[in-house]
Structure formats: C-alpha cells, structure tokens
Design an enzyme around this catalytic site. Structure first.
Site, PDB file in Angstrom:
ATOM      1  CG  ASP A   1      -2.059  -0.943   1.175  1.00  0.00           C
ATOM      2  OD1 ASP A   1      -1.994  -1.887   0.362  1.00  0.00           O
ATOM      3  OD2 ASP A   1      -3.016  -0.776   1.963  1.00  0.00           O
TER       4      ASP A   1
ATOM      5  CE  LYS B   1      -5.103   2.114   2.927  1.00  0.00           C
ATOM      6  NZ  LYS B   1      -3.922   1.467   3.563  1.00  0.00           N
TER       7      LYS B   1
ATOM      8  CE  LYS C   1      -6.557  -1.329   3.011  1.00  0.00           C
ATOM      9  NZ  LYS C   1      -5.183  -1.836   3.261  1.00  0.00           N
TER      10      LYS C   1
END
Length: 220
Positions: free
Chosen positions: A89, A151, A180
């Site tokens: 991430d 995300k 996400k």
C-alpha cells in the site's frame, strides 16, 4: 456476507510494539481476515507469525506522507517484498498531483509496481486532501500505472474514507481497478455501506469489533 474476507487488519501507529503486531496476527488468524497491514519494519515478524495460514501480509510504503523520492519508495517496496510482503500500500505524491505533474505521479506509481511485479499494489490517494476532480485524476493515473487498487486514506490525515469518495472512485475506475476504503471504518454498519458502495477491501484497526457485531446481528 463473510465480511472477514474484506478486512485488512491494520496496525500502523509508530509506537506499535512487537507484541502488538503478534497479537494483530493472531486476531487475523482467528477471524480469517484477508490480510494484516503493518509498517515495513514488521513485515518479517508478521510473515513468521502468519506462516501456514492464508492471511496475507501487506506493508505500507512511503507512509504516511508519500512525499519521499520514487527511488526511496521503490527500495522500501522491494525490501518489504523480500521480507515476505504479499501486498504493498503506497502513498501517492500529493504535491506532484496538485502541481499537475501527472507524468511524475504516473512514474512514481509505475516504478513501484514494476519493482514488485505481480504482487498487489494499492495506491493511497488521501482523499481528505483532494478535490473531486483530483480524486478522479488520481484514479485515472492509477489505472494507467497498472495499480491493482485505489485506496481512500492513510488514517493519519484530517479524515478518512467517505461514501461519497468511494462512489466517485467506483464511477471512475469501474472494474478496471479495485477499491480499498480505510480510515474510520469502525463498525459493521459502516463496513457494509462501504462494500455496497463498491469497496473490495476495508482497512481497519476495528476488524474484531466489526466481525463480532456481524455475528451478534446474525445471532439475533
């Protein structure tokens, strides 16, 4: 719905201890979460703790600001993969995005993706710092850079995920990239709403409470 399979069980505070990381991993195993999400210094410990399980290890990169050099992000990502990370991430470079230096943003993401090969790359947009048009542009760049997810948030800025932002992201990426939602996803009801809005994964430190709430609801 098996909400556990959506959860990245997360502990990213700078004071997190080894014991807390091991507890995080034990909770992930018990509840069959999709992944644990930790800072890169704890990837090897998490991998060891989750040996012989299906729980993935996710490491944050360039966290939480995203303003370090691309070379630094690439090195950190490669090192995390070598330590056993299954997913990365990374935080987008907000300054470059706001400067409209889109080629530099594309290169930043693309170089990390190239470095980790077929491992999952999620790009953290930090939506609280972006306008609607900037969210859309960031999503488009992530598609072009072959990212696997966009995300919402680090959880370390002024606010986290919003349903409005997730809906904007979903409308932009359609099914080309997954989503996400993270930051403030702390109840079963919220988690369900984000999934219904298009989220494929949920980043949360409240995974156990969310699952317990789901079980209580089903029992009732």
């Amino acid at each position: 719905m098996n909400i556990s399979s959506y959860i990245d069980h997360t502990l990213l505070k700078p004071t997190a201890t080894e014991r807390e990381i091991i507890t995080l991993c034990n909770e992930a195993k018990k509840n069959r979460f999709k992944a644990v999400c930790v800072n890169s210094c704890y990837v090897a410990l998490a991998k060891q703790s989750l040996a012989k399980t299906d729980v993935k290890v996710c490491s944050v990169i360039g966290f939480p600001l995203g303003a370090m050099s691309t070379q630094a992000k690439v090195y950190e990502a490669k090192n995390a993969i070598e330590d056993g990370a299954d997913e990365i991430d990374m935080v987008i470079n907000l300054g470059l995005l706001k400067s409209k230096n889109y080629l530099a943003v594309l290169k930043d993401i693309g170089d990390v993706k190239h470095a980790i090969g077929n491992k999952i790359l999620k790009v953290i947009l930090e939506i609280s710092e972006l306008s609607k048009n900037e969210i859309i542009k960031a999503c488009e760049i992530c598609i072009d850079a072959n990212a696997d997810f966009v995300k919402t948030s680090t959880g370390f800025s002024k606010s986290g995920a919003t349903l409005t932002a997730v809906k904007i992201m979903k409308k932009t990426v359609k099914d080309q990239v997954k989503i996400k939602a993270s930051g403030g996803v702390n109840t079963h009801d919220k988690a369900l709403k984000y999934i219904q809005a298009g989220a494929n994964r949920l980043g949360t430190s409240s995974g156990v409470a969310i699952v317990n709430d789901e079980e209580a609801t089903l029992a009732y």
